[in-house]
Write an enzyme that holds these catalytic residues in place. Structure first.
Site, PDB file in Angstrom:
ATOM      1  N   LYS A  50       0.846  -1.203   0.000  1.00 16.47           N
ATOM      2  CA  LYS A  50       0.000   0.000   0.000  1.00 16.47           C
ATOM      3  C   LYS A  50       0.879   1.248   0.000  1.00 16.47           C
ATOM      4  O   LYS A  50       0.603   2.211  -0.711  1.00 16.47           O
ATOM      5  CB  LYS A  50      -0.935  -0.008   1.231  1.00 16.47           C
ATOM      6  CG  LYS A  50      -2.025  -1.066   1.122  1.00 16.47           C
ATOM      7  CD  LYS A  50      -2.804  -1.256   2.409  1.00 16.47           C
ATOM      8  CE  LYS A  50      -3.746  -2.453   2.271  1.00 16.47           C
ATOM      9  NZ  LYS A  50      -4.451  -2.797   3.502  1.00 16.47           N
ATOM     10  N   GLN A  94      -4.890  -1.715   9.827  1.00 19.96           N
ATOM     11  CA  GLN A  94      -4.637  -2.977   9.134  1.00 19.96           C
ATOM     12  C   GLN A  94      -5.187  -4.149   9.961  1.00 19.96           C
ATOM     13  O   GLN A  94      -4.886  -4.283  11.139  1.00 19.96           O
ATOM     14  CB  GLN A  94      -3.122  -3.136   8.892  1.00 19.96           C
ATOM     15  CG  GLN A  94      -2.738  -4.355   8.064  1.00 19.96           C
ATOM     16  CD  GLN A  94      -3.271  -4.305   6.631  1.00 19.96           C
ATOM     17  OE1 GLN A  94      -3.295  -3.255   5.989  1.00 19.96           O
ATOM     18  NE2 GLN A  94      -3.719  -5.442   6.128  1.00 19.96           N
ATOM     19  N   ASP A 117     -11.445   2.426   4.329  1.00 20.60           N
ATOM     20  CA  ASP A 117     -11.709   0.992   4.155  1.00 20.60           C
ATOM     21  C   ASP A 117     -13.214   0.729   4.127  1.00 20.60           C
ATOM     22  O   ASP A 117     -13.642  -0.400   3.880  1.00 20.60           O
ATOM     23  CB  ASP A 117     -11.064   0.190   5.297  1.00 20.60           C
ATOM     24  CG  ASP A 117      -9.780  -0.512   4.861  1.00 20.60           C
ATOM     25  OD1 ASP A 117      -9.524  -0.572   3.641  1.00 20.60           O
ATOM     26  OD2 ASP A 117      -9.044  -1.009   5.739  1.00 20.60           O
TER      27      ASP A 117
END
Ligand code: NAP
Length: 291
Positions: A50, A94, A117
């Site tokens: 990422k 994460q 997200d």
């Protein structure tokens, strides 16, 4: 074989141009903060990917590494600081988090306007109501991938194996939505489903996202159907320098002979997830400056 990497690179190149225009207009660029707790090797490699993609596209990316034993209150305090930081446009935590942390509570502490997200209840609710803001990157990547390969979703029968909040559920909402890239009849299967084959064998498109190799075998797939494999499983492989290789949730080689199209692992859905995350960060920036 569906080349997710190639499609993703082309999306990332257009994003790079968009971000360069943004820089000229606003004299500022989007910034993503990735919160990484602990030392999970798979998470570390996802975060690195990422970070690299952000750098290439011209997005600022800061990775905040926190100790495995960070307390829930410390982590939420840090997220609250990011929520208030005007220079942070998007953030992700994460996953998975260490077992002692309440994942749901932590995700819900992210400001919905920075939740790139798309996992907060507000963003999932907006998606369910057909009024989406941030859609989770993996399902969005699958939807875009299907569009890129000209797979018609309207009127098609799609079976999704897996009902997680990260993949299966938002994907079902997207593909059944009343929209150009939706309008499919979607069936969701999960670990309590009986005779999954009876569903998949009739499907035009099968998406598998369970986290278990061999979930989708060749006998479960109809000739000329499309198979999208979201799964990522690390398999020990001493012939590899790092000691492992990645495989999906489907029996790729056998299904390749039957299906009309299939995504490989790696190189299928994974790169699309990254491209969609970058899109979401750019959207977060624009939402923020237009406030
Ligand atoms: P998850 O939260 O563990 O959910 C797995 C889902 O699969 C659950 O709904 C579970 O059913 C279902 N399931 C498990 N075994 C099954 C079986 N034998 N038959 C039918 N259904 C079964 O996992 P996730 O976060 O959705 O991730 C799934 C996979 O995708 C993992 O390999 C993950 O690494 C990968 N992934 C890849 C990307 C990418 O960018 N490529 C992104 C996200 C995730 P129950 O609900 O009944 O337990």
């Amino acid at each position: 074989m569906i080349d997710g990497k190639k499609i993703s690179i082309s999306i990332q190149n257009s994003l790079k141009e968009e971000i360069s225009k943004i820089k000229n207009i606003y004299n500022s660029i989007p910034k993503l903060v990735v919160v990484l707790v602990g030392n999970n090797p798979a998470s570390i490699s996802y975060v690195k990917a990422k970070e690299r993609a952000c750098e290439k596209a011209g997005i600022l990316c800061h990775v905040e590494r926190l100790e495995e034993n960070v307390s829930e209150s410390e982590l939420i305090k840090y997220i609250n600081e990011l929520n208030l930081d005007s220079e942070t446009h998007g953030m992700i935590v994460q996953l998975p988090l260490p077992k002692d942390l309440d994942e749901e509570k932590i995700i819900q502490s992210i400001s919905p306007i920075k939740d790139v997200d798309g996992l907060t209840n507000e963003n999932l609710g907006l998606l369910a109501s057909g009024n989406s803001r941030f859609v989770p990157a993996t399902p969005l990547g699958v939807q875009v991938l299907l569009n890129e390969i000209n797979a018609k979703t309207e009127g098609s029968n799609i079976v999704i194996i897996g009902r997680s909040k990260l993949v299966g559920i938002p994907l079902a909402l997207l593909l059944s939505s009343k929209s150009d890239l939706g309008n499919a009849s979607v069936t969701i299967c999960h670990s309590k489903s009986k005779n999954i084959k009876s569903h998949t064998i009739k499907a035009d498109i099968v998406v598998v996202a369970t986290g278990f190799p061999h979930t989708l075998t060749a006998d479960m797939v109809r000739k000329d159907s499309i198979v999208i494999d979201v799964g990522v499983n690390r398999i020990e492989d001493n012939t590899k320098k790092n000691g492992y290789r990645l495989i999906g949730d489907s029996d790729f080689e056998e299904i390749y002979e039957i299906a009309s199209k299939i995504t490989p692992v790696p190189g299928g859905v994974g790169p699309m997830t990254i491209a969609m995350l970058l899109k979401n960060v750019t959207k977060a920036f624009l939402l923020n400056v237009k406030k």
